[in-house]
Design a protein around this motif. Structure first.
Motif, short mmCIF file in Angstrom:
data_model
loop_
_atom_site.label_atom_id
_atom_site.label_comp_id
_atom_site.label_asym_id
_atom_site.label_seq_id
_atom_site.Cartn_x
_atom_site.Cartn_y
_atom_site.Cartn_z
N ALA A 92 75.80 49.73 -44.09
CA ALA A 92 77.15 49.39 -44.54
C ALA A 92 78.10 50.57 -44.41
O ALA A 92 79.31 50.39 -44.25
CB ALA A 92 77.11 48.88 -45.98
N SER A 93 77.56 51.79 -44.47
CA SER A 93 78.40 52.98 -44.36
C SER A 93 79.04 53.12 -42.98
O SER A 93 80.00 53.88 -42.81
CB SER A 93 77.58 54.24 -44.66
OG SER A 93 76.58 54.45 -43.65
N LEU B 195 80.34 43.17 -49.56
CA LEU B 195 80.37 43.44 -51.00
C LEU B 195 81.15 44.72 -51.30
O LEU B 195 81.87 44.79 -52.31
CB LEU B 195 78.94 43.58 -51.53
CG LEU B 195 78.12 42.28 -51.63
CD1 LEU B 195 76.68 42.60 -52.00
CD2 LEU B 195 78.73 41.32 -52.65
N GLN B 196 81.04 45.70 -50.42
CA GLN B 196 81.66 47.00 -50.67
C GLN B 196 83.12 47.06 -50.25
O GLN B 196 83.95 47.68 -50.91
CB GLN B 196 80.88 48.10 -49.94
CG GLN B 196 79.50 48.35 -50.52
CD GLN B 196 78.75 49.42 -49.75
OE1 GLN B 196 79.29 50.02 -48.80
NE2 GLN B 196 77.51 49.67 -50.12
N ARG B 197 83.45 46.43 -49.12
CA ARG B 197 84.80 46.63 -48.59
C ARG B 197 85.38 45.39 -47.92
O ARG B 197 86.30 45.49 -47.14
CB ARG B 197 84.82 47.83 -47.64
CG ARG B 197 83.72 47.83 -46.57
CD ARG B 197 83.77 49.11 -45.77
NE ARG B 197 83.40 50.24 -46.57
CZ ARG B 197 82.16 50.68 -46.70
NH1 ARG B 197 81.16 50.08 -46.08
NH2 ARG B 197 81.89 51.73 -47.45
N GLU B 198 84.89 44.23 -48.23
CA GLU B 198 85.46 42.93 -47.85
C GLU B 198 85.78 42.82 -46.36
O GLU B 198 86.83 43.27 -45.88
CB GLU B 198 86.72 42.62 -48.67
CG GLU B 198 87.05 41.13 -48.59
CD GLU B 198 88.07 40.72 -49.66
OE1 GLU B 198 88.74 39.72 -49.43
OE2 GLU B 198 88.16 41.41 -50.69
N LEU B 199 84.90 42.20 -45.65
CA LEU B 199 85.10 41.97 -44.22
C LEU B 199 86.20 40.94 -43.98
O LEU B 199 86.39 40.03 -44.78
CB LEU B 199 83.79 41.47 -43.59
CG LEU B 199 82.58 42.39 -43.69
CD1 LEU B 199 81.35 41.69 -43.14
CD2 LEU B 199 82.84 43.70 -42.95
N LYS B 200 86.89 41.11 -42.86
CA LYS B 200 87.89 40.13 -42.48
C LYS B 200 87.24 38.89 -41.89
O LYS B 200 87.62 37.75 -42.20
CB LYS B 200 88.87 40.74 -41.47
CG LYS B 200 89.97 39.79 -41.02
CD LYS B 200 90.90 40.47 -40.03
CE LYS B 200 91.98 39.49 -39.55
NZ LYS B 200 92.88 40.15 -38.56
#
Length: 345
Positions: free
Chosen positions: A145-146, A180-185
């Motif tokens: 995810a990073s 969850l961490q940064r909301e995908l488009k």
């Protein structure tokens, strides 16, 4: 006990979700004999490299439990025969062979145990393999995810979620954790002909409430020209010692498009998928499946019987096209990783 959506051990048999019936119907198989396990694997009722390995491990345990009342010679012969039959069920995914070698190791390490004791040890080993995969999936998601920027549009291929691994998935785990961490488009999901595994990914994305759109495989090139794709995140069935990646057919062309458009190509797989004994992609056996998979869509014929068909189930992506490899052990930078990141490695 180890339970997951895809498979769970139910005391004396394995309960497995029949993936050929998804997304329209959730139907569970009851696997009680070695024949049941082989049929489920070869007919792709269960699929995905890690899950194939897990199911094969339970298949060995099932053979042992079913024969635990026999004398040792017959018991050992039956279990070894089950291992060989399972080994022949699908040739490309290295997880299958790694798991079966591990199950054989339990037999070798316990020559003085009774059949009933060995059966319990083999079942415990199968459950340990399943548990370890679940732990690896979680770690892959956290690490991978990073690599995903906030609000990204991603593309994947085939299916790499819980249906493929028995845990949170490999590439899917990265997609899930990134959302969850940064909301995908958006996640773009090629249908993945001829078996249409993209619909399994769409089903899992729906359950996770992650925005997605399904596209035909032939639309991928135009997608890259019209949308700003941040990364392709894919799984793997075998990764050769030189970094070449065998994965679902269509992965190679996706990697080529990523290179053309400057898009990161991320391969997510557990350490068991890395095969140090396989020098390069050319040495990976690529399974060729029945022509019927191309001649028909389910029960609907799309071509006349007898038309010539070539149906490789996998292709091999050269290491030079890979940006990152993500496993539970960490992130390894590939040939296409940004130069400054490779220098930091």
């Amino acid at each position: 006990m180890v339970h997951s959506l895809a498979v769970s051990w139910e005391g004396d048999h394995l309960r497995a979700l029949d993936q050929t019936r998804l997304p329209f119907e959730e139907n569970y198989l009851v696997l009680k004999s070695v024949d049941d396990y082989i049929r489920a694997i070869s007919e792709m009722q269960v699929r995905g490299a890690p899950l194939i390995g897990i199911v094969a491990a339970y298949g060995v345990a099932q053979a042992a439990l079913n024969g635990a009342d026999a004398d040792f010679s017959r018991f050992e012969g039956d279990v070894r025969q089950a291992i060989e039959r399972l080994r022949a069920s699908r040739p490309t995914a290295v997880n299958l062979f790694w798991v079966l070698a591990r199950m054989e190791g339990v037999l070798r390490a316990n020559p003085d145990r009774s059949p009933s004791e060995l059966a319990q040890l083999l079942l415990a080993e199968a459950q340990a393999i399943h548990r370890e995969q679940m732990e690896a999936d979680s770690r892959i998601g956290e690490l991978g995810a990073s690599l995903i920027p906030e609000g990204s549009e991603l593309i994947t291929i085939c299916n790499t979620g819980e249906l493929a691994t028995g845990g949170k998935g490999t590439a899917f785990s990265i997609i899930r954790q990134a959302h969850l961490q940064r909301e995908l488009k958006q996640v773009w999901v090629p249908e993945t002909r001829p078996r249409l595994q993209g619909r399994l990914t769409a089903w899992e994305l729906t359950r996770e409430r992650i925005p997605f759109r399904v596209i035909a495989d032939t639309m991928v090139g135009w997608l890259f020209s019209q949308h700003r794709i941040a990364a392709a995140v894919v799984g793997a069935d075998r990764i050769a010692a030189n970094g070449d990646v065998a994965n679902k057919i269509g992965t190679y062309q996706l990697a080529v498009l990523c290179a053309r458009h400057g898009v990161s190509f991320i391969v997510a797989a557990p350490e068991s998928t890395f095969d140090p004994d396989c020098p390069a992609g050319v040495d990976i056996p690529v399974e060729e499946r029945d022509a019927e998979e191309v001649l028909r869509l389910g029960d609907v014929p799309v071509l006349p019987e007898g038309y010539p068909v070539w149906n490789p189930a996998f292709d091999v992506t050269p290491a030079e096209l890979v940006s990152y490899y993500v496993s539970e052990a960490g992130i390894k930078h590939g040939v296409r990783a940004p130069r400054e990141q490779k220098e930091e490695q």
